[in-house]
Structure formats: C-alpha cells, structure tokens
Enzyme design. Structure first.
Site, PDB file in Angstrom:
ATOM      1  N   GLY A  47       0.852  -1.200   0.000  1.00 46.61           N
ATOM      2  CA  GLY A  47       0.000   0.000   0.000  1.00 46.61           C
ATOM      3  C   GLY A  47       0.880   1.239   0.000  1.00 46.61           C
ATOM      4  N   ALA A  48       1.852   1.247  -0.940  1.00 48.22           N
ATOM      5  CA  ALA A  48       2.978   2.196  -0.876  1.00 48.22           C
ATOM      6  C   ALA A  48       2.782   3.477  -1.670  1.00 48.22           C
ATOM      7  CB  ALA A  48       4.237   1.492  -1.396  1.00 48.22           C
ATOM      8  N   SER A  49       1.654   3.626  -2.352  1.00 46.73           N
ATOM      9  CA  SER A  49       1.591   4.692  -3.357  1.00 46.73           C
ATOM     10  C   SER A  49       0.915   5.982  -2.909  1.00 46.73           C
ATOM     11  CB  SER A  49       0.890   4.145  -4.612  1.00 46.73           C
ATOM     12  OG  SER A  49      -0.362   3.588  -4.261  1.00 46.73           O
ATOM     13  N   PHE A  52      -0.574   7.066   4.133  1.00 44.71           N
ATOM     14  CA  PHE A  52       0.401   6.655   5.145  1.00 44.71           C
ATOM     15  C   PHE A  52       1.461   5.698   4.590  1.00 44.71           C
ATOM     16  CE2 PHE A  52      -3.091   7.934   8.066  1.00 44.71           C
ATOM     17  CZ  PHE A  52      -2.369   8.822   8.846  1.00 44.71           C
ATOM     18  N   TYR A 224      -6.981   3.111  13.519  1.00 46.53           N
ATOM     19  CA  TYR A 224      -7.556   4.396  13.936  1.00 46.53           C
ATOM     20  C   TYR A 224      -8.528   4.130  15.082  1.00 46.53           C
ATOM     21  CZ  TYR A 224      -9.862   8.894  13.917  1.00 46.53           C
ATOM     22  OH  TYR A 224     -10.369  10.105  14.315  1.00 46.53           O
ATOM     23  N   TYR A 234     -17.471   4.627  13.266  1.00 45.73           N
ATOM     24  CA  TYR A 234     -16.103   4.164  13.030  1.00 45.73           C
ATOM     25  C   TYR A 234     -15.714   3.036  13.988  1.00 45.73           C
ATOM     26  CZ  TYR A 234     -11.497   3.799  11.206  1.00 45.73           C
ATOM     27  OH  TYR A 234     -10.383   3.261  10.610  1.00 45.73           O
ATOM     28  N   LYS A 243     -10.754  -3.252  12.449  1.00 49.02           N
ATOM     29  CA  LYS A 243      -9.559  -2.758  13.150  1.00 49.02           C
ATOM     30  C   LYS A 243      -9.288  -3.583  14.416  1.00 49.02           C
ATOM     31  CE  LYS A 243      -8.260   0.481  10.289  1.00 49.02           C
ATOM     32  NZ  LYS A 243      -7.141   0.170   9.365  1.00 49.02           N
ATOM     33  N   VAL A 273      -7.119  13.606   5.783  1.00 52.13           N
ATOM     34  CA  VAL A 273      -7.797  13.511   4.495  1.00 52.13           C
ATOM     35  C   VAL A 273      -6.989  12.588   3.588  1.00 52.13           C
ATOM     36  CG1 VAL A 273      -8.587  14.793   2.475  1.00 52.13           C
ATOM     37  CG2 VAL A 273      -8.624  15.883   4.737  1.00 52.13           C
TER      38      VAL A 273
HETATM   39  P1  NAD Z   1      -4.885   5.391   0.946  1.00 53.51           P
HETATM   40  O1  NAD Z   1      -6.137   5.210   0.185  1.00 53.51           O
HETATM   41  O2  NAD Z   1      -4.169   6.693   0.802  1.00 53.51           O
HETATM   42  O3  NAD Z   1      -3.802   4.243   0.582  1.00 53.51           O
HETATM   43  C1  NAD Z   1      -4.184   2.959   0.268  1.00 53.51           C
HETATM   44  C2  NAD Z   1      -3.044   2.215  -0.415  1.00 53.51           C
HETATM   45  O4  NAD Z   1      -3.463   0.857  -0.623  1.00 53.51           O
HETATM   46  C3  NAD Z   1      -2.649   2.747  -1.797  1.00 53.51           C
HETATM   47  O5  NAD Z   1      -1.245   2.623  -1.955  1.00 53.51           O
HETATM   48  C4  NAD Z   1      -3.357   1.791  -2.755  1.00 53.51           C
HETATM   49  O6  NAD Z   1      -2.758   1.670  -4.041  1.00 53.51           O
HETATM   50  C5  NAD Z   1      -3.237   0.511  -1.983  1.00 53.51           C
HETATM   51  N1  NAD Z   1      -4.209  -0.522  -2.348  1.00 53.51           N
HETATM   52  C6  NAD Z   1      -5.564  -0.501  -2.215  1.00 53.51           C
HETATM   53  N2  NAD Z   1      -6.088  -1.679  -2.622  1.00 53.51           N
HETATM   54  C7  NAD Z   1      -5.033  -2.451  -2.996  1.00 53.51           C
HETATM   55  C8  NAD Z   1      -4.908  -3.769  -3.483  1.00 53.51           C
HETATM   56  N3  NAD Z   1      -5.974  -4.575  -3.681  1.00 53.51           N
HETATM   57  N4  NAD Z   1      -3.667  -4.231  -3.784  1.00 53.51           N
HETATM   58  C9  NAD Z   1      -2.561  -3.452  -3.623  1.00 53.51           C
HETATM   59  N5  NAD Z   1      -2.621  -2.203  -3.135  1.00 53.51           N
HETATM   60  C10 NAD Z   1      -3.844  -1.711  -2.833  1.00 53.51           C
HETATM   61  O7  NAD Z   1      -5.245   5.097   2.454  1.00 53.51           O
HETATM   62  P2  NAD Z   1      -4.626   5.532   3.868  1.00 53.51           P
HETATM   63  O8  NAD Z   1      -5.571   6.508   4.475  1.00 53.51           O
HETATM   64  O9  NAD Z   1      -3.187   5.846   3.766  1.00 53.51           O
HETATM   65  O10 NAD Z   1      -4.841   4.176   4.660  1.00 53.51           O
HETATM   66  C11 NAD Z   1      -3.798   3.271   4.960  1.00 53.51           C
HETATM   67  C12 NAD Z   1      -4.071   2.649   6.319  1.00 53.51           C
HETATM   68  O11 NAD Z   1      -4.040   3.685   7.320  1.00 53.51           O
HETATM   69  C13 NAD Z   1      -5.447   1.987   6.438  1.00 53.51           C
HETATM   70  O12 NAD Z   1      -5.336   0.831   7.227  1.00 53.51           O
HETATM   71  C14 NAD Z   1      -6.257   3.034   7.178  1.00 53.51           C
HETATM   72  O13 NAD Z   1      -7.348   2.503   7.885  1.00 53.51           O
HETATM   73  C15 NAD Z   1      -5.203   3.564   8.122  1.00 53.51           C
HETATM   74  N6  NAD Z   1      -5.504   4.863   8.761  1.00 53.51           N
HETATM   75  C16 NAD Z   1      -6.004   5.899   8.038  1.00 53.51           C
HETATM   76  C17 NAD Z   1      -6.336   7.095   8.694  1.00 53.51           C
HETATM   77  C18 NAD Z   1      -6.892   8.279   7.933  1.00 53.51           C
HETATM   78  O14 NAD Z   1      -7.448   9.183   8.567  1.00 53.51           O
HETATM   79  N7  NAD Z   1      -6.747   8.337   6.637  1.00 53.51           N
HETATM   80  C19 NAD Z   1      -6.101   7.236  10.070  1.00 53.51           C
HETATM   81  C20 NAD Z   1      -5.548   6.160  10.776  1.00 53.51           C
HETATM   82  C21 NAD Z   1      -5.265   4.970  10.111  1.00 53.51           C
HETATM   83 NA    NA Z   2      -1.313   4.041   2.264  1.00 52.50          NA
END
Ligand code: NAD
Ligand code: NA
Length: 396
Positions: A47-49, A52, A224, A234, A243, A273
């Site tokens: 999930g590197a793109s 977080f 979260y 949530y 979670k 966001v």
């Molecule tokens: P995001 O949408 O920015 O990133 C998601 C990543 O997952 C992307 O790199 C995407 O390409 C990848 N992805 C999605 N489906 C995929 C698949 N089938 N195969 C390969 N890659 C896939 O999301 P984020 O907000 O950075 O969330 C990442 C984590 O952080 C989640 O577990 C989320 O619950 C958690 N989190 C988010 C928040 C927030 O407020 N945004 C707060 C706390 C925790």
């Molecule tokens: Na991410």
C-alpha cells in the site's frame, strides 16, 4: 494535455503528474530536514503509493537510506487519460530515490492475490535477500479471497442501531443530518475480511516461510480509534470490527515471529484527508473541525509528519517501543488530547452550513483533498501542457 480536476463524489477522476511529483518532493524534503533516523535498511511497503504507506516509504528511504519495494494498485495512464495519483507519486518517488542512489522497485497489482505475493517474494529473493521492516498500509473497498475466490465488499455502517448525526458535503459545504442503517452479520464479516488482519498475516506467513524476513524483523499496520463523536460509525461500527481484528492479528504475528525475535505492531494514526477517509460519512465534518483546532494549537500533522514521528520517536529510538495498554503504538496522541477533543466537541454542536466556514477548516479539507490528486499544489502552473504518459522507473 491540460489537466484539471474532474470530481465525482468522493473521488477525482484525474490526477496531475507535476502536482503529485511536487507533493512527493515536499515530503522528501520534510524527512531530510528532520535528520537521519537509525532505522530499517530493507523495507517492503504494502500500500505504498498514497497516504500513510507512501509516507512510510519516503521516511524509510530518505530518513534511513533504506532500499524499498512498494506494492500498490494504481491505474496506469493511457493517451488522453491520466493515471491515478499513486502512479504519479510512485514515479516521482522512484525517480528521486534512484537519483539519490537508493534501490527502489515496485509492483502494481492486487496485494490480496496469490500471484502478487509470489511476484513480490521473488523480487525480494532476487534483489534484497531479507527484509527488516514490512509496512502494511492497504485501504481497499473490496478483497477477493485468495483461497475461496469469494469477493468481499467492506461497508461503513454502525452496528446494533441506526446512527444519526451531522455530516458535511465538503465540496458544497452543506452540513446535513444523515441516518445510517445498522449492519447485518454478513456486512460485519465482509468488512473484517477486507480490512481486518487476515491478509497481513498471510503476507508475513509467506515471507517467513520463504526465509525472507531478517532476524529481528518488524512489521507495522495502521489503525484508527477517534473520539466518541465518530465512534458509532467508526470504531464501534463495521470498520472498527475490522480494526479490532487487525490489532488482534499483531499479537498472532508476534507469536509466529518469536524464533526470529521479530515483532508486529499496530500504530494508531491521526485522522487525515486521504482517498480512504473521504468516503466515510461524518468523518469529513470531524476532520474539518479537528484541523481547525489542531492548526490553531500548532500541532497539526499530515501523513509525512505522522510517519516521520512514528519512526523517529516510537519505532527507532534505540529503546524499547512504548505502547498503550492494548499494545498499540500511539501517534494519535495529539488528536486525542483532552483539550483538543473538548474544543472539537463544542464546535460540533454549533456547526451548520452557515457557520462551518469559520467553525471548521473546510478550506483546509478541500485543499488537502485536491492535493491528493496533485491539484492546488503551490508552485505548479496548471495552465501549462503536461505529459500524462509518465513511466514508473522501478516498476517490475
Ligand atoms: P490510501 O487510500 O491513501 O492508501 C491505500 C493504499 O493501498 C494505496 O497505496 C493503494 O494503491 C493501496 N491498495 C488498495 N487496494 C489495494 C490492493 N488490492 N492491492 C494493492 N494495493 C492496494 O489510504 P490511507 O488513508 O493511507 O490508509 C492506509 C491505512 O491507514 C489503512 O489501514 C487506514 O485505515 C489507516 N488509517 C487511516 C487514517 C486516515 O485518517 N486516513 C487514520 C488512521 C489509520
Ligand atoms: Na497508504
């Protein structure tokens, strides 16, 4: 072509390559400005793109000179059609990493599938040998289970009773009341199947079985919690069950890594966001109030500030990692501060369509949303023609 935002609900159909590249450069410069971290050297980010995960890859590479492999699911560009933002982010990251002499390769595809796991394992074996940090940062609306073949769709619903509260359409600024019907058992199971810890466990099992985890290897997934205001939809809703499962999985993985002296953690991050959080009802209103309060207090952070702090002040301090009573790392500490939450709760009660532009940071929300897609980024001239056909230099 000239690229402008084309927004449909919670997503933007276009992305701007130079804007995304500038965002990545800003994050790299932030990490460099904070000095080196005695951190990991060989890192796999799932999930590197974006969000977080991207911040974790940047912090690893530019904070600790780590070699990184990124796995993500992004849409490539086609003539006249832009790629999704994570594509351009990754192209920019890998260009910068290579220029700095750092190893950086990536795999684009479904991380839940057997095929992408095998491809990633083969790449690690060929190029890096063993990994010392695995970041698990997927956010997906669905998962096709690699064993059963069943496709699970996650839902964002309360459990037990109808939830009624205010929300905001952040495009129009209209605050309105919404009611969300409670989930049934199947909704809960499906959401846990997608966003729970099963897939994280599968990745670690397969990496370990192939001998690709270094002694003392660490793995971290993101969670979260949030305040009482958003609890029903949530933390005590369907996503909260997922979670809970993810957090429980950390203990299971730590048990399995005992012989390697390895450890699995969940880090609880702050509300921000991202593409994932924009789709959750009620959260955008909460975030716009939270941003207002945290910016006024001088304690606002984005993904990169959160992850840089996670690495430098939690994971790689040279001392034992500090956790809460449930074993979780907390970098949502400033969000959850009592004074911050008391102010947000008071603003919540007085926020209406008319007052929100001053009670909340709606402008900051909108800017962050546009920034996710490379728009409204300082220094970019959006009137200039740009090439949408960008290649990712380390794409395998
Ligand atoms: P995001 O949408 O920015 O990133 C998601 C990543 O997952 C992307 O790199 C995407 O390409 C990848 N992805 C999605 N489906 C995929 C698949 N089938 N195969 C390969 N890659 C896939 O999301 P984020 O907000 O950075 O969330 C990442 C984590 O952080 C989640 O577990 C989320 O619950 C958690 N989190 C988010 C928040 C927030 O407020 N945004 C707060 C706390 C925790
Ligand atoms: Na991410």
């Amino acid at each position: 072509m000239i690229i402008a935002p084309r927004i449909r609900g919670f997503i933007c159909l276009t992305a701007h390559p130079e804007g995304c590249a500038q965002n990545v450069l800003n994050q790299i410069n932030y990490v460099k400005s904070k000095g080196p971290i005695e951190g990991p050297k060989k890192v796999l980010v799932i999930g590197a793109s974006t969000g977080f995960g991207l911040a974790s890859r940047i912090t690893s590479a530019f904070g600790s000179d780590a070699s990184t492999i990124g796995v993500y699911f992004e849409k490539p560009p086609a003539a006249g059609k832009t790629a999704s933002p994570g594509w351009y982010n990754t192209a920019a990251f890998e260009t910068q990493a290579h220029a700095a002499g750092l190893y950086a390769k990536s795999i684009n595809g479904d991380a839940f599938s057997k095929e992408i796991k095998e491809k990633t394992l083969a790449l690690i074996k060929a190029d890096l040998g063993q990994i010392d940090l695995v970041i698990y940062s997927l956010a997906s609306p669905k998962r096709t289970h690699p064993v059963t073949g069943v496709t699970h769709n996650s839902v964002l619903k309360p459990i037990g009773e109808v939830f009624t509260n205010n929300t905001v359409d952040f495009h129009t600024g209209i605050v309105s009341e919404i009611s969300i019907q409670p989930a049934n058992e199947e909704d809960i199971e499906n959401t846990v199947a997608v966003m729970g810890g099963e897939d994280w466990g599968m990745w670690i099992d397969e990496l370990k079985a192939a001998g690709l985890l270094a002694p003392g290897a660490t793995t971290v997934a993101y969670s979260y919690i949030g305040p009482a205001l958003t609890e029903a939809v949530y933390r005590k809703g369907t996503i909260g069950r997922a979670k809970d499962h993810l957090e429980a999985t950390a203990f299971t993985i730590t048990d399995k890594l005992k012989d390697l002296n390895g450890k699995a953690y969940v880090s609880v991050n702050k509300a921000l966001v991202t593409q994932a959080s924009s789709a959750i009802p009620v959260i955008p209103l909460y975030i716009s109030l939270l941003y207002k309060v945290m910016k006024a207090e001088g304690i606002h952070e984005g993904c990169i500030e959160q992850i840089q702090r996670l690495f430098k002040e939690r994971l790689y301090t040279g001392a034992e990692v500090q956790t809460d009573a449930q074993g979780r790392i907390r970098v949502d500490d400033w969000e959850m501060r009592e004074d911050v939450q008391a102010k947000v709760a008071a603003l919540w009660l007085e926020s209406t369509t008319e007052s929100l532009p001053s009670t909340g940071d709606l402008a900051g929300y909108k800017k962050d949303f546009l920034n996710l897609f490379g728009f409204d980024v300082a220094g970019i001239d959006y009137e200039v023609e740009t090439d949408e056909m960008v290649e990712i230099p380390g794409l395998v």
